[in-house]
Design a protein around this motif. Structure first.
Motif, PDB file in Angstrom:
ATOM      1  N   LEU A 129      22.881   7.221  -1.253  1.00  0.00           N
ATOM      2  CA  LEU A 129      22.293   8.176  -2.266  1.00  0.00           C
ATOM      3  C   LEU A 129      21.804   9.326  -1.557  1.00  0.00           C
ATOM      4  O   LEU A 129      22.142  10.428  -1.926  1.00  0.00           O
ATOM      5  CB  LEU A 129      20.783   7.443  -2.865  1.00  0.00           C
ATOM      6  CG  LEU A 129      20.353   8.281  -3.987  1.00  0.00           C
ATOM      7  CD1 LEU A 129      20.980   8.745  -5.191  1.00  0.00           C
ATOM      8  CD2 LEU A 129      18.694   7.677  -4.555  1.00  0.00           C
ATOM      9  N   VAL A 130      20.924   9.136  -0.366  1.00  0.00           N
ATOM     10  CA  VAL A 130      20.533  10.330   0.304  1.00  0.00           C
ATOM     11  C   VAL A 130      21.574  11.028   0.871  1.00  0.00           C
ATOM     12  O   VAL A 130      21.784  12.263   1.065  1.00  0.00           O
ATOM     13  CB  VAL A 130      19.392   9.943   1.345  1.00  0.00           C
ATOM     14  CG1 VAL A 130      18.951  10.962   2.403  1.00  0.00           C
ATOM     15  CG2 VAL A 130      18.090   9.031   0.782  1.00  0.00           C
ATOM     16  N   GLU A 131      22.573  10.260   1.521  1.00  0.00           N
ATOM     17  CA  GLU A 131      23.782  10.762   2.184  1.00  0.00           C
ATOM     18  C   GLU A 131      24.607  11.904   1.113  1.00  0.00           C
ATOM     19  O   GLU A 131      24.964  12.821   1.355  1.00  0.00           O
ATOM     20  CB  GLU A 131      24.803   9.946   2.489  1.00  0.00           C
ATOM     21  CG  GLU A 131      26.217  10.382   3.185  1.00  0.00           C
ATOM     22  CD  GLU A 131      25.957  11.032   4.483  1.00  0.00           C
ATOM     23  OE1 GLU A 131      26.646  11.817   4.910  1.00  0.00           O
ATOM     24  OE2 GLU A 131      25.017  10.628   5.282  1.00  0.00           O
ATOM     25  N   HIS A 132      24.433  11.385  -0.105  1.00  0.00           N
ATOM     26  CA  HIS A 132      25.298  12.265  -1.098  1.00  0.00           C
ATOM     27  C   HIS A 132      24.494  13.480  -1.216  1.00  0.00           C
ATOM     28  O   HIS A 132      25.158  14.489  -1.499  1.00  0.00           O
ATOM     29  CB  HIS A 132      25.126  11.510  -2.712  1.00  0.00           C
ATOM     30  CG  HIS A 132      25.343  12.255  -3.769  1.00  0.00           C
ATOM     31  ND1 HIS A 132      26.426  12.895  -4.188  1.00  0.00           N
ATOM     32  CD2 HIS A 132      24.489  12.462  -4.930  1.00  0.00           C
ATOM     33  CE1 HIS A 132      26.332  13.492  -5.460  1.00  0.00           C
ATOM     34  NE2 HIS A 132      24.963  13.229  -5.777  1.00  0.00           N
ATOM     35  N   PRO A 145      27.851  21.539   8.045  1.00  0.00           N
ATOM     36  CA  PRO A 145      28.650  20.084   7.983  1.00  0.00           C
ATOM     37  C   PRO A 145      28.413  19.172   9.116  1.00  0.00           C
ATOM     38  O   PRO A 145      28.162  19.775  10.215  1.00  0.00           O
ATOM     39  CB  PRO A 145      30.055  20.466   7.738  1.00  0.00           C
ATOM     40  CG  PRO A 145      30.165  21.829   8.417  1.00  0.00           C
ATOM     41  CD  PRO A 145      28.820  22.584   8.223  1.00  0.00           C
ATOM     42  N   GLY A 146      28.702  17.842   9.046  1.00  0.00           N
ATOM     43  CA  GLY A 146      28.534  17.016  10.128  1.00  0.00           C
ATOM     44  C   GLY A 146      28.077  15.714   9.743  1.00  0.00           C
ATOM     45  O   GLY A 146      28.086  15.515   8.634  1.00  0.00           O
ATOM     46  N   ASP A 147      27.389  14.956  10.881  1.00  0.00           N
ATOM     47  CA  ASP A 147      27.057  13.617  10.716  1.00  0.00           C
ATOM     48  C   ASP A 147      25.577  13.847  10.298  1.00  0.00           C
ATOM     49  O   ASP A 147      24.742  14.320  10.923  1.00  0.00           O
ATOM     50  CB  ASP A 147      27.160  12.923  11.918  1.00  0.00           C
ATOM     51  CG  ASP A 147      26.512  11.524  11.834  1.00  0.00           C
ATOM     52  OD1 ASP A 147      26.244  11.116  10.637  1.00  0.00           O
ATOM     53  OD2 ASP A 147      26.480  10.884  12.956  1.00  0.00           O
ATOM     54  N   GLY A 193      19.225  20.529  10.276  1.00  0.00           N
ATOM     55  CA  GLY A 193      20.868  20.291  10.021  1.00  0.00           C
ATOM     56  C   GLY A 193      21.079  18.852  10.623  1.00  0.00           C
ATOM     57  O   GLY A 193      20.315  18.075  10.962  1.00  0.00           O
ATOM     58  N   PRO A 194      22.302  18.544  10.656  1.00  0.00           N
ATOM     59  CA  PRO A 194      22.914  17.373  11.057  1.00  0.00           C
ATOM     60  C   PRO A 194      22.880  17.354  12.571  1.00  0.00           C
ATOM     61  O   PRO A 194      22.866  18.358  13.443  1.00  0.00           O
ATOM     62  CB  PRO A 194      24.226  17.145  10.193  1.00  0.00           C
ATOM     63  CG  PRO A 194      24.804  18.606  10.295  1.00  0.00           C
ATOM     64  CD  PRO A 194      23.661  19.371  10.013  1.00  0.00           C
ATOM     65  N   ALA A 195      22.996  16.139  13.124  1.00  0.00           N
ATOM     66  CA  ALA A 195      23.198  16.009  14.509  1.00  0.00           C
ATOM     67  C   ALA A 195      24.438  16.334  14.756  1.00  0.00           C
ATOM     68  O   ALA A 195      25.547  16.231  14.385  1.00  0.00           O
ATOM     69  CB  ALA A 195      23.061  14.615  14.960  1.00  0.00           C
ATOM     70  N   PRO A 196      24.393  17.209  16.041  1.00  0.00           N
ATOM     71  CA  PRO A 196      25.526  17.693  16.477  1.00  0.00           C
ATOM     72  C   PRO A 196      26.662  16.649  16.945  1.00  0.00           C
ATOM     73  O   PRO A 196      26.182  15.395  17.313  1.00  0.00           O
ATOM     74  CB  PRO A 196      25.282  18.683  18.012  1.00  0.00           C
ATOM     75  CG  PRO A 196      23.971  17.908  18.300  1.00  0.00           C
ATOM     76  CD  PRO A 196      23.523  17.365  16.897  1.00  0.00           C
TER      77      PRO A 196
END
Length: 203
Positions: A129-132, A145-147, A193-196
């Motif tokens: 859900l959170v990933e969505h 964008p990223g992980d 942001g996401p992890a590099p």
């Protein structure tokens, strides 16, 4: 009602009665009044069945999809998503009742394989859900964008902590403090942001 719906409803009823129940093919098929072959046709694995029924339960508890409401800025939409997860818990007695159920289901009993599997299934659905949410924001450019794994875990940790806080006998206004925490969490995620992605190592 079609066969797939019968199966999902039967499995949801079993989970409502016992959150740690093992959704075996034979037991769910018997509850739904269908053959095991028919169940396997719709859900080839036990995990597929468990994940599908939990997704259905989350959709029922959290109707709509605030993250796609583009009339609001990304920050407000993510805040609304987090609030929507906490809202069904209620406060005071309702929150204590909800956490009592979780404690009796996953903390008090020995961590047997069925208990572990049941908890991990709930955790997978929460992570999905959170990933969505974060993926939608990344697609719109509000997040790189990223992980998103790190931010998913961070937001779930915040939600878990706040849900426990709602059940505790605190002196201050829980909802005021909760709002401050949610704002801080959203600000952190949108700024960090996401992890590099790890690049190639140099010799």
């Amino acid at each position: 009602m079609d066969t797939r719906e019968k199966i999902l409803q039967a499995a949801a009823q079993m989970l409502a009665e016992d959150m740690t129940v093992k959704l075996s093919v034979r037991a769910v098929a018997a509850r739904a009044g269908v053959s095991t072959g028919s169940l396997r046709f719709h859900f080839p694995t036990q995990r597929a069945l468990q994940d599908s029924v939990l997704a259905r339960i989350y959709e029922h508890l959290l109707p709509g999809d605030p993250i796609r409401d583009r009339t609001l800025p990304p920050r407000e939409r993510l805040l609304n998503c987090l609030r929507q997860v906490l809202a069904p818990l209620g406060t005071d007695q309702d929150a204590r009742t909800a956490w009592g159920t979780i404690y009796r289901s996953f903390i008090e009993p020995e961590p047997t394989e069925p208990v572990r599997a049941a908890y991990l299934a709930h955790q997978r659905e929460a992570e999905r859900l959170v990933e969505h949410w974060l993926t939608v924001l990344a697609e719109e450019g509000a997040l790189p964008p990223g992980d998103h794994t790190r931010n998913v875990r961070f937001l779930l940790t915040v939600l878990n902590g706040l849900s426990v806080e709602r059940a505790l006998p605190t002196g201050a206004s829980v909802l005021i403090a909760e709002t401050e925490t949610l704002n801080a969490a959203v600000d952190h995620v949108l700024s960090a942001g996401p992890a590099p992605t790890a690049g190639p190592t140099r010799p």
